[in-house]
Design a protein around this motif. Sequence first.
Motif, PDB file in Angstrom:
ATOM      1  N   LYS A 108       0.835  -1.206   0.000  1.00  0.00           N
ATOM      2  CA  LYS A 108       0.000   0.000   0.000  1.00  0.00           C
ATOM      3  C   LYS A 108       0.870   1.257   0.000  1.00  0.00           C
ATOM      4  O   LYS A 108       0.556   2.250  -0.674  1.00  0.00           O
ATOM      5  CB  LYS A 108      -0.930   0.000   1.215  1.00  0.00           C
ATOM      6  CG  LYS A 108      -2.005  -1.094   1.151  1.00  0.00           C
ATOM      7  CD  LYS A 108      -2.787  -1.184   2.452  1.00  0.00           C
ATOM      8  CE  LYS A 108      -3.788  -2.346   2.415  1.00  0.00           C
ATOM      9  NZ  LYS A 108      -4.464  -2.538   3.720  1.00  0.00           N
ATOM     10  N   VAL A 109       1.956   1.217   0.762  1.00  0.00           N
ATOM     11  CA  VAL A 109       2.884   2.351   0.780  1.00  0.00           C
ATOM     12  C   VAL A 109       3.493   2.544  -0.605  1.00  0.00           C
ATOM     13  O   VAL A 109       3.593   3.673  -1.102  1.00  0.00           O
ATOM     14  CB  VAL A 109       3.997   2.138   1.832  1.00  0.00           C
ATOM     15  CG1 VAL A 109       5.105   3.184   1.661  1.00  0.00           C
ATOM     16  CG2 VAL A 109       3.424   2.224   3.238  1.00  0.00           C
ATOM     17  N   LEU A 110       3.891   1.449  -1.238  1.00  0.00           N
ATOM     18  CA  LEU A 110       4.484   1.537  -2.569  1.00  0.00           C
ATOM     19  C   LEU A 110       3.484   2.100  -3.579  1.00  0.00           C
ATOM     20  O   LEU A 110       3.838   2.919  -4.434  1.00  0.00           O
ATOM     21  CB  LEU A 110       4.972   0.156  -3.010  1.00  0.00           C
ATOM     22  CG  LEU A 110       5.751   0.091  -4.326  1.00  0.00           C
ATOM     23  CD1 LEU A 110       6.932   1.053  -4.310  1.00  0.00           C
ATOM     24  CD2 LEU A 110       6.214  -1.334  -4.601  1.00  0.00           C
ATOM     25  N   GLU A 111       2.216   1.700  -3.469  1.00  0.00           N
ATOM     26  CA  GLU A 111       1.172   2.244  -4.337  1.00  0.00           C
ATOM     27  C   GLU A 111       1.074   3.763  -4.190  1.00  0.00           C
ATOM     28  O   GLU A 111       1.019   4.508  -5.172  1.00  0.00           O
ATOM     29  CB  GLU A 111      -0.187   1.617  -3.999  1.00  0.00           C
ATOM     30  CG  GLU A 111      -0.382   0.210  -4.518  1.00  0.00           C
ATOM     31  CD  GLU A 111      -1.787  -0.302  -4.241  1.00  0.00           C
ATOM     32  OE1 GLU A 111      -2.328  -1.030  -5.082  1.00  0.00           O
ATOM     33  OE2 GLU A 111      -2.336   0.027  -3.177  1.00  0.00           O
ATOM     34  N   ASN A 112       1.041   4.214  -2.944  1.00  0.00           N
ATOM     35  CA  ASN A 112       0.881   5.645  -2.681  1.00  0.00           C
ATOM     36  C   ASN A 112       2.110   6.450  -3.098  1.00  0.00           C
ATOM     37  O   ASN A 112       1.992   7.577  -3.588  1.00  0.00           O
ATOM     38  CB  ASN A 112       0.585   5.884  -1.198  1.00  0.00           C
ATOM     39  CG  ASN A 112      -0.778   5.355  -0.791  1.00  0.00           C
ATOM     40  OD1 ASN A 112      -1.690   5.299  -1.612  1.00  0.00           O
ATOM     41  ND2 ASN A 112      -0.919   4.947   0.464  1.00  0.00           N
ATOM     42  N   GLN A 113       3.294   5.867  -2.899  1.00  0.00           N
ATOM     43  CA  GLN A 113       4.527   6.581  -3.216  1.00  0.00           C
ATOM     44  C   GLN A 113       4.710   6.762  -4.722  1.00  0.00           C
ATOM     45  O   GLN A 113       5.229   7.787  -5.173  1.00  0.00           O
ATOM     46  CB  GLN A 113       5.734   5.819  -2.644  1.00  0.00           C
ATOM     47  CG  GLN A 113       5.817   5.822  -1.127  1.00  0.00           C
ATOM     48  CD  GLN A 113       6.370   7.110  -0.573  1.00  0.00           C
ATOM     49  OE1 GLN A 113       7.469   7.521  -0.915  1.00  0.00           O
ATOM     50  NE2 GLN A 113       5.615   7.771   0.286  1.00  0.00           N
ATOM     51  N   LEU A 114       4.270   5.788  -5.503  1.00  0.00           N
ATOM     52  CA  LEU A 114       4.549   5.817  -6.941  1.00  0.00           C
ATOM     53  C   LEU A 114       3.298   5.932  -7.807  1.00  0.00           C
ATOM     54  O   LEU A 114       3.384   5.899  -9.031  1.00  0.00           O
ATOM     55  CB  LEU A 114       5.340   4.565  -7.340  1.00  0.00           C
ATOM     56  CG  LEU A 114       6.740   4.456  -6.737  1.00  0.00           C
ATOM     57  CD1 LEU A 114       7.430   3.193  -7.206  1.00  0.00           C
ATOM     58  CD2 LEU A 114       7.582   5.672  -7.096  1.00  0.00           C
ATOM     59  N   ASP A 115       2.124   6.026  -7.196  1.00  0.00           N
ATOM     60  CA  ASP A 115       0.884   6.177  -7.951  1.00  0.00           C
ATOM     61  C   ASP A 115       0.700   5.023  -8.940  1.00  0.00           C
ATOM     62  O   ASP A 115       0.516   5.227 -10.146  1.00  0.00           O
ATOM     63  CB  ASP A 115       0.847   7.520  -8.693  1.00  0.00           C
ATOM     64  CG  ASP A 115      -0.563   7.838  -9.203  1.00  0.00           C
ATOM     65  OD1 ASP A 115      -1.521   7.291  -8.638  1.00  0.00           O
ATOM     66  OD2 ASP A 115      -0.678   8.618 -10.165  1.00  0.00           O
ATOM     67  N   VAL A 116       0.782   3.806  -8.410  1.00  0.00           N
ATOM     68  CA  VAL A 116       0.548   2.605  -9.213  1.00  0.00           C
ATOM     69  C   VAL A 116      -0.475   1.736  -8.487  1.00  0.00           C
ATOM     70  O   VAL A 116      -0.787   1.974  -7.319  1.00  0.00           O
ATOM     71  CB  VAL A 116       1.849   1.797  -9.431  1.00  0.00           C
ATOM     72  CG1 VAL A 116       2.829   2.581 -10.284  1.00  0.00           C
ATOM     73  CG2 VAL A 116       2.485   1.414  -8.089  1.00  0.00           C
ATOM     74  N   SER A 117      -0.999   0.719  -9.193  1.00  0.00           N
ATOM     75  CA  SER A 117      -1.880  -0.272  -8.584  1.00  0.00           C
ATOM     76  C   SER A 117      -1.125  -1.587  -8.519  1.00  0.00           C
ATOM     77  O   SER A 117      -0.484  -1.987  -9.504  1.00  0.00           O
ATOM     78  CB  SER A 117      -3.155  -0.438  -9.414  1.00  0.00           C
ATOM     79  OG  SER A 117      -3.889   0.777  -9.435  1.00  0.00           O
ATOM     80  N   ILE A 118      -1.168  -2.242  -7.368  1.00  0.00           N
ATOM     81  CA  ILE A 118      -0.402  -3.467  -7.173  1.00  0.00           C
ATOM     82  C   ILE A 118      -1.343  -4.603  -6.763  1.00  0.00           C
ATOM     83  O   ILE A 118      -2.177  -4.435  -5.861  1.00  0.00           O
ATOM     84  CB  ILE A 118       0.696  -3.268  -6.101  1.00  0.00           C
ATOM     85  CG1 ILE A 118       1.642  -2.140  -6.541  1.00  0.00           C
ATOM     86  CG2 ILE A 118       1.475  -4.554  -5.883  1.00  0.00           C
ATOM     87  CD1 ILE A 118       2.715  -1.810  -5.521  1.00  0.00           C
ATOM     88  N   VAL A 123      10.359   0.693   2.689  1.00  0.00           N
ATOM     89  CA  VAL A 123       9.814   0.888   1.346  1.00  0.00           C
ATOM     90  C   VAL A 123      10.020   2.339   0.902  1.00  0.00           C
ATOM     91  O   VAL A 123      10.476   2.606  -0.214  1.00  0.00           O
ATOM     92  CB  VAL A 123       8.313   0.526   1.299  1.00  0.00           C
ATOM     93  CG1 VAL A 123       7.734   0.801  -0.092  1.00  0.00           C
ATOM     94  CG2 VAL A 123       8.109  -0.943   1.661  1.00  0.00           C
ATOM     95  N   LYS A 124       9.715   3.293   1.785  1.00  0.00           N
ATOM     96  CA  LYS A 124       9.868   4.712   1.438  1.00  0.00           C
ATOM     97  C   LYS A 124      11.312   5.052   1.111  1.00  0.00           C
ATOM     98  O   LYS A 124      11.597   5.756   0.132  1.00  0.00           O
ATOM     99  CB  LYS A 124       9.367   5.585   2.584  1.00  0.00           C
ATOM    100  CG  LYS A 124       7.856   5.553   2.780  1.00  0.00           C
ATOM    101  CD  LYS A 124       7.434   6.421   3.953  1.00  0.00           C
ATOM    102  CE  LYS A 124       5.936   6.366   4.176  1.00  0.00           C
ATOM    103  NZ  LYS A 124       5.514   7.158   5.346  1.00  0.00           N
ATOM    104  N   HIS A 125      12.249   4.562   1.938  1.00  0.00           N
ATOM    105  CA  HIS A 125      13.659   4.861   1.699  1.00  0.00           C
ATOM    106  C   HIS A 125      14.145   4.195   0.410  1.00  0.00           C
ATOM    107  O   HIS A 125      14.988   4.759  -0.306  1.00  0.00           O
ATOM    108  CB  HIS A 125      14.505   4.401   2.882  1.00  0.00           C
ATOM    109  CG  HIS A 125      14.204   5.112   4.160  1.00  0.00           C
ATOM    110  ND1 HIS A 125      13.997   6.480   4.215  1.00  0.00           N
ATOM    111  CD2 HIS A 125      14.052   4.666   5.427  1.00  0.00           C
ATOM    112  CE1 HIS A 125      13.730   6.833   5.470  1.00  0.00           C
ATOM    113  NE2 HIS A 125      13.765   5.755   6.209  1.00  0.00           N
TER     114      HIS A 125
END
Length: 321
Positions: A30-40, A81-83
């Motif tokens: 979910k963090v990766l989705e929000n950080q990069l504006d993708v759907s996983i 994930v953010k880093h």
Amino acid sequence: MAKHASTTRTVGVDAQHLQTIMGIHDENLKVLENQLDVSIFARGDAISIAGAEHEVARAMRVLKELQSVARRGHVITPDTVKHTVTMVSVEAPDSVAAMVGSDILARRGKVIRPKTYGQKHYVDAIDENTIVFGLGPAGSGKTYLAMAKAVQALHAKEVSRIILTRPAVEAGEKLGFLPGTLNEKIDPYLRPLHDALRDMVDPEIIPKLMESGIVEVAPLAYMRGRTLNDAFVILDEAQNTTPAQMKMFLTRLGFGSKMVVTGDVTQVDLPGGQRSGLRVVKDILHGVEGIHFAELGAEDVVRHQLVGRIVEAYEEFEEQQ
């Protein structure tokens, strides 16, 4: 979530590491989705990513880095994930797995290591130079990592003692107006150093180390007239030194010693508009062999997620005012 996905790609993940990468209740994805504006989407041991081509490519690189981290047996948190996203975005030369594997200290299950590319660069600079200036905002790890390196050097017998010091200046307060003996007046200024030390050394042996002089925590004024040999010396809150105090401190350097000077030039508490020694020292010592200036930024701040939200809320409020 991406509204207009232009591409979808799938990456295979080791089954035994899938849960580590996904996180509790898929929080890492979910963090990766929000950080990069993708759907996983995760199905079996495969993770599919949908979104704009460049964002999907970045997400793929992040997942590959996270898989390398998981293979080394490290825990992956939302902050990891953010880093990782940040490092992939700035084309950092080090892999995330190598950075996360750069352990400095481990005590009672807690491992201290750099968590961002900037922190890794800072730690490497401490290894490679005699004097390092760690410049950056609160929470960027400049003092904490320096102390970890000091304890590591002591354990490895690279030095025979650790000296921690800082100027006794805080927001215009004067020591004479504080209650208690001189040591009691000074203690609040040195408490943050004590607290960090307790994270790295068993608290029960700290008094013995201090009694024997192996660890010394003292205000900057106590450094005058001394030569500090065979020591790892840390000057904290250096933005609150005057140019004369900074020169005095740096010229205490003795044989077999290493110095780390940390501070944030945006947080000067010197009274009467005095110049900060930390602000002028870079111009004076820039380019001198054996001295390195490490710049840490907002992207290197590692803190509880709620703290980040609190800071953002305050910034929003102040803008509205």
